[in-house]
Design an enzyme around this catalytic site. Structure first.
Site, PDB file in Angstrom:
ATOM      1  N   GLY A 115       0.818  -1.211   0.000  1.00 51.62           N
ATOM      2  CA  GLY A 115       0.000   0.000   0.000  1.00 51.62           C
ATOM      3  C   GLY A 115       0.849   1.256   0.000  1.00 51.62           C
ATOM      4  N   TYR A 116       1.875   1.261   0.828  1.00 51.77           N
ATOM      5  CA  TYR A 116       2.768   2.410   0.918  1.00 51.77           C
ATOM      6  C   TYR A 116       3.484   2.632  -0.411  1.00 51.77           C
ATOM      7  CZ  TYR A 116       6.340   5.486   2.972  1.00 51.77           C
ATOM      8  OH  TYR A 116       7.162   6.549   3.277  1.00 51.77           O
ATOM      9  N   THR A 117       3.967   1.554  -1.019  1.00 53.24           N
ATOM     10  CA  THR A 117       4.650   1.675  -2.309  1.00 53.24           C
ATOM     11  C   THR A 117       3.707   2.223  -3.376  1.00 53.24           C
ATOM     12  OG1 THR A 117       6.125  -0.151  -1.767  1.00 53.24           O
ATOM     13  CG2 THR A 117       5.903   0.408  -4.091  1.00 53.24           C
ATOM     14  N   LYS A 155       3.160   6.010  -2.636  1.00 49.28           N
ATOM     15  CA  LYS A 155       4.315   6.853  -2.920  1.00 49.28           C
ATOM     16  C   LYS A 155       4.647   6.871  -4.416  1.00 49.28           C
ATOM     17  CE  LYS A 155       5.145   8.398   1.208  1.00 49.28           C
ATOM     18  NZ  LYS A 155       5.021   9.838   1.535  1.00 49.28           N
TER      19      LYS A 155
END
Length: 257
Positions: A161-163, A166
């Protein structure tokens, strides 16, 4: 004798910094204040007075206004935008730094974690920038700074999710720059390397991962939050007036490895 221009001077500017309670956001707020800007500090749990960011900014002789907002909630972000646009002076600099992370293998990454990470790290940042940016466009001046990540370029491990968020920030930075560069508004992003903050505590407490990361950083150390300050001042100042759509790494050389 005519005074030389001071391209990094932010005197008289108003800077909004989200995620300013600690870590990178706190360091950026302090650096912008040291360059002369007054600060509107925003965080989900920011104290109304007496916070660390308030102490650091006021110690530099600048004003600090504290606001709370839950960036996972659309209504809260809309309310924040309304509050910012009702201030007694316009927003000159918007630093979109608020963020969260959920660590789990992709096969175990829940919908709830995915939704929250995308809401905080991407959707809320577009919404806030759209609303504040609209007024910057009317004035034909303004600086927008996103906090991207090394994972805007790489896949990472156990943070799908973070990847995704970002990577989205990298694209959003370029998309807004394409539309707004000719209208007086600069949109750029900082790309922090591995920084010793709460978000990376799990990595630093894993001896194997910590060593593997450190061994790949040409500078030979993890970043400190204050390492981001100078780059933030550059992107917030007249020194970067011809810089648009850039993703500026502050990574100890990681991406050049």
């Amino acid at each position: 004798m005519t005074a030389l221009p001071q391209p990094f001077d932010l005197t008289g500017k108003l800077a909004v910094v989200t995620g300013a309670r600690r870590g990178i956001g706190l360091a950026i707020a302090e650096a912008l204040a040291a360059a002369g800007a007054d600060i509107v500090a925003v965080s989900a749990n920011l104290e109304a007075s007496g916070s660390e960011v308030d102490k650091r900014v006021t110690a530099l002789g600048r004003r600090c206004t504290a606001l709370r907002a839950d960036f996972a909630e659309r209504a809260a972000v809309a309310e924040l935008a309304d509050t910012l646009l009702s201030l007694d002076r316009p927003v000159d600099i918007l630093v979109n730094n608020a963020g969260t992370i959920a660590r789990a293998p992709a096969a175990d990454h829940t919908d709830e974690d995915w939704d929250q990470v995308l809401a905080v790290n991407l959707t809320s940042q577009f919404t806030l920038t759209r609303e504040v940016g609209r007024h910057m466009l009317d004035r034909r001046q303004g600086k927008v700074i996103f906090t991207a990540s090394l994972l805007s370029f790489q896949g990472g491990i156990n943070v799908p999710g973070y990847t995704a968020a970002k990577s989205g920030i990298a694209g959003l930075t370029r998309a807004l720059a394409n539309e707004w560069a000719g209208r007086g508004v600069n949109v750029n992003a900082l790309v922090p390397g591995y920084v010793a903050t709460d978000n990376t505590r799990a990595l630093r407490e894993d001896d194997e991962r910590y060593t593997a990361i450190l061994d790949r950083i040409p500078a030979g150390r993890w970043a400190r939050p204050e390492d981001l300050g100078g780059a933030a001042v550059f992107l917030a100042s007249a020194a970067s007036d011809y810089v648009h759509g850039a993703l500026l790494p502050v990574d100890g050389g990681w991406l050049g490895r």
